[in-house]
Enzyme design. Sequence first.
Site, PDB file in Angstrom:
ATOM      1  N   LYS A 176      14.909   2.049  24.883  1.00  0.00           N
ATOM      2  CA  LYS A 176      13.789   2.376  25.766  1.00  0.00           C
ATOM      3  C   LYS A 176      12.543   2.558  24.916  1.00  0.00           C
ATOM      4  O   LYS A 176      12.534   3.348  23.960  1.00  0.00           O
ATOM      5  CB  LYS A 176      14.132   3.692  26.471  1.00  0.00           C
ATOM      6  CG  LYS A 176      13.784   3.709  27.927  1.00  0.00           C
ATOM      7  CD  LYS A 176      14.419   4.930  28.552  1.00  0.00           C
ATOM      8  CE  LYS A 176      13.737   5.295  29.817  1.00  0.00           C
ATOM      9  NZ  LYS A 176      14.266   6.542  30.370  1.00  0.00           N
TER      10      LYS A 176
HETATM   11  C1  E4P Z   1      13.514   6.865  33.636  1.00  0.00           C
HETATM   12  O1  E4P Z   1      14.209   6.174  32.928  1.00  0.00           O
HETATM   13  C2  E4P Z   1      13.212   8.279  33.396  1.00  0.00           C
HETATM   14  O2  E4P Z   1      14.263   8.862  32.666  1.00  0.00           O
HETATM   15  C3  E4P Z   1      13.117   9.096  34.658  1.00  0.00           C
HETATM   16  O3  E4P Z   1      13.347   8.340  35.822  1.00  0.00           O
HETATM   17  C4  E4P Z   1      11.942  10.012  34.694  1.00  0.00           C
HETATM   18  O4  E4P Z   1      11.931  10.708  35.905  1.00  0.00           O
HETATM   19  P1  E4P Z   1      11.146  12.068  36.149  1.00  0.00           P
HETATM   20  O5  E4P Z   1       9.766  11.727  36.561  1.00  0.00           O
HETATM   21  O6  E4P Z   1      11.901  12.708  37.285  1.00  0.00           O
HETATM   22  O7  E4P Z   1      11.203  12.844  34.874  1.00  0.00           O
END
Ligand code: E4P
Length: 223
Positions: A85
């Site tokens: 990522k």
């Molecule tokens: C995506 O890969 C992220 O880990 C995640 O969806 C972030 O979500 P949040 O806005 O609830 O922290």
Amino acid sequence: MIMKFFIDSADPEQIKKYWDLGIIDGVTTNPTLATKVGRPFRDLVLEIFAIVDGPISLEVLSKDYENILKEARSLSLLHKNVVVKIPMIPDGIRAVKILSSENIKTNVTLVFSPAQALLAAKVGATYVSPFLGRLDDIGENSLNMLKEIIAIYDRYNFATNVLAASIRSARQVEEVAIAGADVVTIPPEILETLYKHPLTDKGIEKFLADYQQSGMDPLIKIS
Ligand code: E4P
């Protein structure tokens, strides 16, 4: 293509629960989720590799091109299912282009606009993660953003998979499915709500009560 569900969590216990229920295909983590479990991240990741046979996103902590590349290559060597990522910044996009040519799977994260998603697709990212909930939090329409990304990708046949992220409700899961997201990553507490409807619970109770009241033997006796 069948829509995929990833679980948005770094907690092996939650991940095992939903993997065993047969509804998830992969995992997304981020540095915040990694700190929430209260155990060393390396231990968690090794446990997750043993549970899930599907894409597992692990995020780089570096922000400059050279170090993103180094970190991404090392992460990818941890396990065949690792997807690296990488944040949506110029150095990140530059690194994704190189990593794509090395067949390292990538997930461009923290995407909040179709233009950003277009950049991720142009450099061959495996996944792009538009964050819906966080965009709604600032009063914008995240579903429109998602639909526009899907329209652009369809228009040019980009191979990048649209991974709807930052999901806050079961309704949002339904909406991204209708819009045609390839994947949605869902936190455990929202996965739980997907099963629920008050009429389902009420219906089961009524069916069982009626049968028991009749005094009839069950078709199958379970000892
Ligand atoms: C995506 O890969 C992220 O880990 C995640 O969806 C972030 O979500 P949040 O806005 O609830 O922290």
